[in-house]
Write an enzyme that holds these catalytic residues in place. Sequence first.
Site, PDB file in Angstrom:
ATOM      1  N   LYS A   1       0.842  -1.211   0.000  1.00 16.82           N
ATOM      2  CA  LYS A   1       0.000   0.000   0.000  1.00 16.82           C
ATOM      3  C   LYS A   1       0.868   1.249   0.000  1.00 16.82           C
ATOM      4  O   LYS A   1       0.657   2.177  -0.787  1.00 16.82           O
ATOM      5  CB  LYS A   1      -0.894  -0.019   1.243  1.00 16.82           C
ATOM      6  N   ASN A   2       1.858   1.261   0.904  1.00 14.52           N
ATOM      7  CA  ASN A   2       2.622   2.500   1.081  1.00 14.52           C
ATOM      8  C   ASN A   2       3.627   2.753  -0.047  1.00 14.52           C
ATOM      9  O   ASN A   2       4.196   3.843  -0.141  1.00 14.52           O
ATOM     10  CB  ASN A   2       3.308   2.502   2.450  1.00 14.52           C
TER      11      ASN A   2
ATOM     12  N   ARG B   1      -4.263  10.568   4.939  1.00 14.57           N
ATOM     13  CA  ARG B   1      -3.156  11.516   5.057  1.00 14.57           C
ATOM     14  C   ARG B   1      -2.148  11.393   3.916  1.00 14.57           C
ATOM     15  O   ARG B   1      -1.503  12.364   3.537  1.00 14.57           O
ATOM     16  CB  ARG B   1      -2.438  11.309   6.392  1.00 14.57           C
TER      17      ARG B   1
ATOM     18  N   CYS C   1      -5.062  12.796  13.414  1.00 15.31           N
ATOM     19  CA  CYS C   1      -4.979  11.367  13.172  1.00 15.31           C
ATOM     20  C   CYS C   1      -4.869  10.670  14.519  1.00 15.31           C
ATOM     21  O   CYS C   1      -4.208  11.179  15.423  1.00 15.31           O
ATOM     22  CB  CYS C   1      -3.727  11.114  12.342  1.00 15.31           C
TER      23      CYS C   1
ATOM     24  N   ARG D   1       0.506  14.554  13.253  1.00 13.80           N
ATOM     25  CA  ARG D   1       1.297  14.203  12.058  1.00 13.80           C
ATOM     26  C   ARG D   1       1.516  15.468  11.244  1.00 13.80           C
ATOM     27  O   ARG D   1       0.852  15.716  10.246  1.00 13.80           O
ATOM     28  CB  ARG D   1       0.586  13.103  11.252  1.00 13.80           C
TER      29      ARG D   1
ATOM     30  N   ASP E   1       4.754   0.393  12.142  1.00 12.69           N
ATOM     31  CA  ASP E   1       3.539  -0.241  11.622  1.00 12.69           C
ATOM     32  C   ASP E   1       3.398  -1.704  12.059  1.00 12.69           C
ATOM     33  O   ASP E   1       2.413  -2.363  11.731  1.00 12.69           O
ATOM     34  CB  ASP E   1       3.497  -0.146  10.086  1.00 12.69           C
TER      35      ASP E   1
ATOM     36  N   ARG F   1      -8.621  -0.386   4.802  1.00 14.74           N
ATOM     37  CA  ARG F   1      -7.708   0.607   4.244  1.00 14.74           C
ATOM     38  C   ARG F   1      -6.370  -0.031   3.886  1.00 14.74           C
ATOM     39  O   ARG F   1      -5.653   0.482   3.016  1.00 14.74           O
ATOM     40  CB  ARG F   1      -7.447   1.725   5.263  1.00 14.74           C
TER      41      ARG F   1
HETATM   42  N1  EPU Z   1       6.998  14.104  10.870  1.00 15.78           N
HETATM   43  C1  EPU Z   1       7.244  15.416  11.185  1.00 15.78           C
HETATM   44  N2  EPU Z   1       7.095  16.342  10.198  1.00 15.78           N
HETATM   45  C2  EPU Z   1       6.737  16.010   8.937  1.00 15.78           C
HETATM   46  C3  EPU Z   1       6.503  14.659   8.619  1.00 15.78           C
HETATM   47  C4  EPU Z   1       6.637  13.716   9.618  1.00 15.78           C
HETATM   48  O1  EPU Z   1       7.575  15.731  12.313  1.00 15.78           O
HETATM   49  O2  EPU Z   1       6.637  16.905   8.093  1.00 15.78           O
HETATM   50  C5  EPU Z   1       7.152  13.087  11.925  1.00 15.78           C
HETATM   51  C6  EPU Z   1       5.872  12.275  12.149  1.00 15.78           C
HETATM   52  O3  EPU Z   1       4.974  12.970  13.005  1.00 15.78           O
HETATM   53  C7  EPU Z   1       6.426  10.998  12.770  1.00 15.78           C
HETATM   54  C8  EPU Z   1       7.733  10.829  11.994  1.00 15.78           C
HETATM   55  O4  EPU Z   1       8.063  12.110  11.483  1.00 15.78           O
HETATM   56  O5  EPU Z   1       6.717  11.204  14.116  1.00 15.78           O
HETATM   57  C9  EPU Z   1       7.687   9.842  10.862  1.00 15.78           C
HETATM   58  O6  EPU Z   1       6.567  10.104  10.028  1.00 15.78           O
HETATM   59  P1  EPU Z   1       6.622   9.896   8.458  1.00 15.78           P
HETATM   60  O7  EPU Z   1       6.546  11.199   7.775  1.00 15.78           O
HETATM   61  O8  EPU Z   1       7.752   8.985   8.095  1.00 15.78           O
HETATM   62  O9  EPU Z   1       5.241   9.142   8.197  1.00 15.78           O
HETATM   63  P2  EPU Z   1       4.458   9.209   6.854  1.00 15.78           P
HETATM   64  O10 EPU Z   1       5.408   9.300   5.739  1.00 15.78           O
HETATM   65  O11 EPU Z   1       3.364  10.222   6.950  1.00 15.78           O
HETATM   66  C10 EPU Z   1       4.457   6.649   6.351  1.00 15.78           C
HETATM   67  C11 EPU Z   1       3.450   5.543   6.276  1.00 15.78           C
HETATM   68  C12 EPU Z   1       2.909   5.230   7.658  1.00 15.78           C
HETATM   69  C13 EPU Z   1       4.093   4.826   8.545  1.00 15.78           C
HETATM   70  C14 EPU Z   1       5.147   5.949   8.558  1.00 15.78           C
HETATM   71  C15 EPU Z   1       6.392   5.590   9.331  1.00 15.78           C
HETATM   72  C16 EPU Z   1       2.506   5.883   4.083  1.00 15.78           C
HETATM   73  C17 EPU Z   1       1.314   6.184   3.263  1.00 15.78           C
HETATM   74  N3  EPU Z   1       2.357   5.948   5.407  1.00 15.78           N
HETATM   75  O12 EPU Z   1       3.758   7.775   6.863  1.00 15.78           O
HETATM   76  O13 EPU Z   1       2.055   4.110   7.494  1.00 15.78           O
HETATM   77  O14 EPU Z   1       3.643   4.588   9.856  1.00 15.78           O
HETATM   78  O15 EPU Z   1       5.533   6.261   7.204  1.00 15.78           O
HETATM   79  O16 EPU Z   1       6.984   4.443   8.804  1.00 15.78           O
HETATM   80  O17 EPU Z   1       3.547   5.569   3.551  1.00 15.78           O
HETATM   81  C18 EPU Z   1       0.264   2.663   7.978  1.00 15.78           C
HETATM   82  O18 EPU Z   1       0.480   2.106   6.883  1.00 15.78           O
HETATM   83  O19 EPU Z   1      -0.508   2.193   8.848  1.00 15.78           O
HETATM   84  C19 EPU Z   1       0.939   3.926   8.277  1.00 15.78           C
HETATM   85  C20 EPU Z   1       0.524   4.762   9.226  1.00 15.78           C
END
Ligand code: EPU
Length: 420
Positions: free
Chosen positions: A22-23, A92, A116, A121, A307, A399
């Site tokens: 998915k991701n 998101r 969320c 986030r 995850d 999802r």
């Molecule tokens: N963060 C910030 N600022 C930002 C972006 C992120 O502080 O601008 C922080 C977040 O709050 C968190 C950390 O950085 O504490 C890591 O977040 P990240 O940005 O890596 O998460 P994401 O890219 O929004 C993806 C996956 C998530 C998974 C995370 C971490 C997708 C669509 N989602 O989210 O997947 O938990 O990386 O590996 O790729 C899931 O599939 O259930 C899921 C939540």
Amino acid sequence: MDYVEIKGGQPLRGTVQVSGSKNATLPILAACLLTSKTSVIRGYPHLRDVDTMIRILRALGVSVRVSYQRIEVTPGKSRKFVAPYGLVSTMRASICVLGPLLARQHKAQVSLPGGCVIGPRPIDLHLKGLKALGAQIRIEHGYVVAEAKVLKGSDIYLGGHFGSSVLATGNVIMASVFAKGRTLIEDAATEPEVVDLAEFLNKMGARVQGAGTHVIQVDGVDRLHGADHTVIPDRIEAGTFIVGAAVTGGDVTIKNCRLGHLNAAVDKLQQAGVDFVRSDGALRVRAPRRLKPVDVTTLPYPGFPTDMQAQMMALMSVTPGISVITEKVYPDRFMHVSELNRMGSHIFLEGSSAIVNGVKSLSGAQVMASDLRASAALVLAGLVAEGKTLVSRVYHLDRGYETLEQKLVQLGAQVRRIKK
Ligand code: EPU
């Protein structure tokens, strides 16, 4: 509202085929916006989040043809640049259209994704990266409005308070593919989904190097063409089935998994006493009835994935002894604790750690899923609980897990969906 009903007590046995990631699929679909030409995405998972991304692409005027095996995306001459609140607020990951829209249309208006249940986030790193490339960004009426006549390559440090960010790395890579000169992203996320995105972009004609390491280099090109790509297998789905085998004392062969993407989870589970045999892209998982407790700390890749934290907690709940599960990526991602405790677990929270006092057995209960991975953890707990477990709000499962109930039934579990 649908429920999933689980009658516990059956060890999982047999073979299961993991779906596409998915991701990886979501940002790759967004990347299709970088050309007018047709791209073909194969091996994608049939999930609600993927449907949402398709609806966002259509809202942007893109032609999307979907069949069971492939998604064909043709942006054509569409110049729409607004990703509406109604869609973005449900997922998101929609934020990853920001980079490609800015790169190709020079303007993007994407609704702020909002809160969320797994904790705050923010998107500050996404915006920091885009600004460094020369974008002007303002927040207006709940939307991020990004504009840039020209984007210029830049050195960008993208590390955040909780480490690197997966989608911010993807967004900045996509925004920089046409930027003049070279972009260097430091403290880039190294997750396999970022590598898959970079491979797709390179097939489209981009020049992205270093994906999978903490320094990614992007050399701007004039245009991209369409590409044909098969997404990588879903490592979190594979990990969830591994824990399913472990928690039930089962014997499961997992197909379509990249073993190298699962090292941290496999290592922890080996320490707990789970036995793994790797062969020909498949992984056989065998577990004794009684495991040992292990401490787990979630970290960005290649560390133990956030995850998989909830699923691991379900396993430790029924592993006699004490284990400490520390969440370093989303320090508030513990909504599943109270639900697991309703099933008889003994877990208490201390800051961003959960102290799990493993019990001999759980008892089935009516529980509520709070997010995707939390729902998976409740289903896993239900597989070993005495009696019936009824998990509500299963739209979270839809999802991110393709046909989870069917796959579990195929492995001998007594699981069914009750439609209400
Ligand atoms: N963060 C910030 N600022 C930002 C972006 C992120 O502080 O601008 C922080 C977040 O709050 C968190 C950390 O950085 O504490 C890591 O977040 P990240 O940005 O890596 O998460 P994401 O890219 O929004 C993806 C996956 C998530 C998974 C995370 C971490 C997708 C669509 N989602 O989210 O997947 O938990 O990386 O590996 O790729 C899931 O599939 O259930 C899921 C939540």
